[in-house]
Write a protein that holds these residues in place. Structure first.
Motif, PDB file in Angstrom:
ATOM      1  N   ASP A 113       0.802  -1.227   0.000  1.00 54.31           N
ATOM      2  CA  ASP A 113       0.000   0.000   0.000  1.00 54.31           C
ATOM      3  C   ASP A 113       0.836   1.279   0.000  1.00 54.31           C
ATOM      4  O   ASP A 113       0.293   2.370   0.076  1.00 54.31           O
ATOM      5  CB  ASP A 113      -0.921   0.006   1.225  1.00 54.31           C
ATOM      6  N   LEU A 114       2.150   1.149  -0.109  1.00 57.32           N
ATOM      7  CA  LEU A 114       3.009   2.327  -0.022  1.00 57.32           C
ATOM      8  C   LEU A 114       3.481   2.721  -1.421  1.00 57.32           C
ATOM      9  O   LEU A 114       4.000   1.884  -2.159  1.00 57.32           O
ATOM     10  CB  LEU A 114       4.211   2.015   0.879  1.00 57.32           C
ATOM     11  N   LYS A 115       3.284   4.003  -1.750  1.00 60.12           N
ATOM     12  CA  LYS A 115       3.682   4.485  -3.070  1.00 60.12           C
ATOM     13  C   LYS A 115       5.192   4.611  -3.196  1.00 60.12           C
ATOM     14  O   LYS A 115       5.872   4.928  -2.238  1.00 60.12           O
ATOM     15  CB  LYS A 115       3.058   5.860  -3.351  1.00 60.12           C
ATOM     16  N   LEU A 116       5.680   4.376  -4.405  1.00 59.13           N
ATOM     17  CA  LEU A 116       7.078   4.629  -4.732  1.00 59.13           C
ATOM     18  C   LEU A 116       7.286   6.136  -4.671  1.00 59.13           C
ATOM     19  O   LEU A 116       6.507   6.883  -5.283  1.00 59.13           O
ATOM     20  CB  LEU A 116       7.376   4.103  -6.146  1.00 59.13           C
ATOM     21  N   PRO A 117       8.278   6.630  -3.936  1.00 56.88           N
ATOM     22  CA  PRO A 117       8.484   8.083  -3.858  1.00 56.88           C
ATOM     23  C   PRO A 117       8.717   8.678  -5.253  1.00 56.88           C
ATOM     24  O   PRO A 117       9.345   8.046  -6.100  1.00 56.88           O
ATOM     25  CB  PRO A 117       9.743   8.227  -2.992  1.00 56.88           C
ATOM     26  N   GLU A 118       8.187   9.899  -5.475  1.00 56.89           N
ATOM     27  CA  GLU A 118       8.324  10.546  -6.777  1.00 56.89           C
ATOM     28  C   GLU A 118       9.615  11.357  -6.878  1.00 56.89           C
ATOM     29  O   GLU A 118       9.837  12.052  -7.847  1.00 56.89           O
ATOM     30  CB  GLU A 118       7.105  11.437  -7.040  1.00 56.89           C
ATOM     31  N   SER A 119      10.464  11.229  -5.885  1.00 58.24           N
ATOM     32  CA  SER A 119      11.719  11.994  -5.833  1.00 58.24           C
ATOM     33  C   SER A 119      12.861  11.171  -6.430  1.00 58.24           C
ATOM     34  O   SER A 119      12.657  10.094  -6.979  1.00 58.24           O
ATOM     35  CB  SER A 119      12.032  12.321  -4.371  1.00 58.24           C
ATOM     36  N   LEU A 121      14.920   9.611  -4.739  1.00 60.41           N
ATOM     37  CA  LEU A 121      14.962   8.377  -3.960  1.00 60.41           C
ATOM     38  C   LEU A 121      14.195   7.269  -4.680  1.00 60.41           C
ATOM     39  O   LEU A 121      14.652   6.140  -4.771  1.00 60.41           O
ATOM     40  CB  LEU A 121      14.384   8.601  -2.556  1.00 60.41           C
ATOM     41  N   GLY A 122      13.029   7.611  -5.219  1.00 54.97           N
ATOM     42  CA  GLY A 122      12.211   6.632  -5.940  1.00 54.97           C
ATOM     43  C   GLY A 122      12.901   6.119  -7.184  1.00 54.97           C
ATOM     44  O   GLY A 122      12.872   4.919  -7.491  1.00 54.97           O
ATOM     45  N   LYS A 123      13.559   7.032  -7.925  1.00 48.72           N
ATOM     46  CA  LYS A 123      14.287   6.640  -9.143  1.00 48.72           C
ATOM     47  C   LYS A 123      15.456   5.716  -8.772  1.00 48.72           C
ATOM     48  O   LYS A 123      15.692   4.694  -9.420  1.00 48.72           O
ATOM     49  CB  LYS A 123      14.806   7.879  -9.880  1.00 48.72           C
ATOM     50  N   ASP A 124      16.190   6.088  -7.715  1.00 53.11           N
ATOM     51  CA  ASP A 124      17.320   5.302  -7.236  1.00 53.11           C
ATOM     52  C   ASP A 124      16.850   3.904  -6.806  1.00 53.11           C
ATOM     53  O   ASP A 124      17.469   2.895  -7.121  1.00 53.11           O
ATOM     54  CB  ASP A 124      17.994   6.046  -6.071  1.00 53.11           C
ATOM     55  N   MET A 125      15.706   3.883  -6.103  1.00 51.89           N
ATOM     56  CA  MET A 125      15.139   2.628  -5.622  1.00 51.89           C
ATOM     57  C   MET A 125      14.802   1.708  -6.799  1.00 51.89           C
ATOM     58  O   MET A 125      15.156   0.524  -6.797  1.00 51.89           O
ATOM     59  CB  MET A 125      13.862   2.957  -4.828  1.00 51.89           C
ATOM     60  N   SER A 126      14.139   2.271  -7.812  1.00 52.20           N
ATOM     61  CA  SER A 126      13.751   1.481  -8.993  1.00 52.20           C
ATOM     62  C   SER A 126      14.966   0.932  -9.723  1.00 52.20           C
ATOM     63  O   SER A 126      15.004  -0.249 -10.081  1.00 52.20           O
ATOM     64  CB  SER A 126      12.942   2.346  -9.968  1.00 52.20           C
ATOM     65  N   THR A 127      15.954   1.798  -9.946  1.00 54.58           N
ATOM     66  CA  THR A 127      17.166   1.398 -10.674  1.00 54.58           C
ATOM     67  C   THR A 127      17.912   0.300  -9.930  1.00 54.58           C
ATOM     68  O   THR A 127      18.274  -0.732 -10.513  1.00 54.58           O
ATOM     69  CB  THR A 127      18.098   2.614 -10.867  1.00 54.58           C
ATOM     70  N   ARG A 128      18.146   0.504  -8.650  1.00 53.95           N
ATOM     71  CA  ARG A 128      18.903  -0.467  -7.865  1.00 53.95           C
ATOM     72  C   ARG A 128      18.160  -1.796  -7.738  1.00 53.95           C
ATOM     73  O   ARG A 128      18.764  -2.867  -7.771  1.00 53.95           O
ATOM     74  CB  ARG A 128      19.239   0.111  -6.488  1.00 53.95           C
ATOM     75  N   PHE A 129      16.820  -1.725  -7.598  1.00 57.46           N
ATOM     76  CA  PHE A 129      16.035  -2.963  -7.506  1.00 57.46           C
ATOM     77  C   PHE A 129      16.077  -3.714  -8.842  1.00 57.46           C
ATOM     78  O   PHE A 129      16.227  -4.934  -8.870  1.00 57.46           O
ATOM     79  CB  PHE A 129      14.586  -2.663  -7.105  1.00 57.46           C
ATOM     80  N   ALA A 130      15.969  -2.967  -9.958  1.00 64.97           N
ATOM     81  CA  ALA A 130      16.017  -3.577 -11.290  1.00 64.97           C
ATOM     82  C   ALA A 130      17.374  -4.225 -11.549  1.00 64.97           C
ATOM     83  O   ALA A 130      17.470  -5.216 -12.279  1.00 64.97           O
ATOM     84  CB  ALA A 130      15.724  -2.530 -12.359  1.00 64.97           C
ATOM     85  N   ASN A 131      18.433  -3.698 -10.934  1.00 60.98           N
ATOM     86  CA  ASN A 131      19.776  -4.257 -11.083  1.00 60.98           C
ATOM     87  C   ASN A 131      20.017  -5.457 -10.164  1.00 60.98           C
ATOM     88  O   ASN A 131      21.137  -5.957 -10.080  1.00 60.98           O
ATOM     89  CB  ASN A 131      20.839  -3.181 -10.818  1.00 60.98           C
ATOM     90  N   GLY A 132      18.994  -5.861  -9.430  1.00 63.57           N
ATOM     91  CA  GLY A 132      19.098  -7.069  -8.614  1.00 63.57           C
ATOM     92  C   GLY A 132      19.640  -6.864  -7.214  1.00 63.57           C
ATOM     93  O   GLY A 132      19.948  -7.832  -6.529  1.00 63.57           O
ATOM     94  N   GLU A 133      19.772  -5.601  -6.774  1.00 64.00           N
ATOM     95  CA  GLU A 133      20.260  -5.369  -5.410  1.00 64.00           C
ATOM     96  C   GLU A 133      19.177  -5.742  -4.402  1.00 64.00           C
ATOM     97  O   GLU A 133      17.994  -5.521  -4.644  1.00 64.00           O
ATOM     98  CB  GLU A 133      20.631  -3.886  -5.220  1.00 64.00           C
ATOM     99  N   CYS A 147       5.694   7.342   4.584  1.00 66.57           N
ATOM    100  CA  CYS A 147       6.411   7.322   3.309  1.00 66.57           C
ATOM    101  C   CYS A 147       7.786   6.713   3.505  1.00 66.57           C
ATOM    102  O   CYS A 147       8.319   6.677   4.616  1.00 66.57           O
ATOM    103  CB  CYS A 147       6.519   8.715   2.705  1.00 66.57           C
ATOM    104  N   ALA A 148       8.347   6.243   2.386  1.00 66.78           N
ATOM    105  CA  ALA A 148       9.705   5.709   2.388  1.00 66.78           C
ATOM    106  C   ALA A 148      10.660   6.886   2.386  1.00 66.78           C
ATOM    107  O   ALA A 148      10.485   7.830   1.626  1.00 66.78           O
ATOM    108  CB  ALA A 148       9.916   4.834   1.160  1.00 66.78           C
ATOM    109  N   ILE A 149      11.661   6.855   3.289  1.00 66.73           N
ATOM    110  CA  ILE A 149      12.594   7.981   3.374  1.00 66.73           C
ATOM    111  C   ILE A 149      14.032   7.605   3.076  1.00 66.73           C
ATOM    112  O   ILE A 149      14.867   8.466   2.863  1.00 66.73           O
ATOM    113  CB  ILE A 149      12.560   8.653   4.759  1.00 66.73           C
TER     114      ILE A 149
END
Length: 156
Positions: A113-119, A121-133, A147-149
């Motif tokens: 139920d928690l949105k991906l931050p639009e900052s 941080l959200g872009k970094d989170m998506s990139t790092r997760f997509a890279n398998g971290e 919110c995720a901080i």
């Protein structure tokens, strides 16, 4: 004895308040306070001398912990200000779908139920997760919002 048959106890909550009062003069920089109904981190504060007719005044400047907007307020040092009850939780990031995070708590519960931050941080989170971290996400909650901080690499 009073008859409470018309009271619905099922909708009750734990009674934990979202804020608690604290005397203005005891607040400190890097602490938290509610300014204009927003939970804020205090980034600057100054106290004026007592005037001819009263109390020293405290000038508070805070940044909203969710939106990063700046808020200011002035309060007599002897008055009470609300301080938000802030809770931090760490989750393991197990998925990102349709702009929402899929998180796993230490107790093994999944929440989506928690949105991906639009900052950034959200872009970094998506990139790092997509890279398998494997990432741990820090979530703060206060006054009914959350919110995720922060993110960090999980230790193996």
């Amino acid at each position: 004895m009073a008859d409470h048959s018309d009271v619905d106890f099922e909708t009750g909550h734990s009674g934990a308040s979202t804020t608690f009062p604290t005397q203005c003069s005891t607040l400190r920089k890097n602490g938290f306070v509610v300014l204009k109904k927003h939970p804020c981190k205090i980034v600057d504060m100054s106290t004026s001398k007592t005037g001819k007719h009263g109390h020293a005044k405290v000038h508070l400047v805070g940044i909203d912990i969710f939106t990063s907007k700046k808020y200011e307020d002035i309060c007599p040092s002897t008055h009470n200000m609300d301080v938000p009850n802030i809770k931090r939780s760490d989750y393991q990031l197990i998925g990102i779908q349709d702009g929402y995070l899929t998180l796993l708590s230490e107790a093994g519960e999944v929440r989506e139920d928690l949105k991906l931050p639009e900052s950034d941080l959200g872009k970094d989170m998506s990139t790092r997760f997509a890279n398998g971290e494997e990432l741990a996400v820090t979530v703060i909650s206060a006054m009914g919002e959350e919110c995720a901080i922060a993110i960090k690499q999980m230790s193996k």
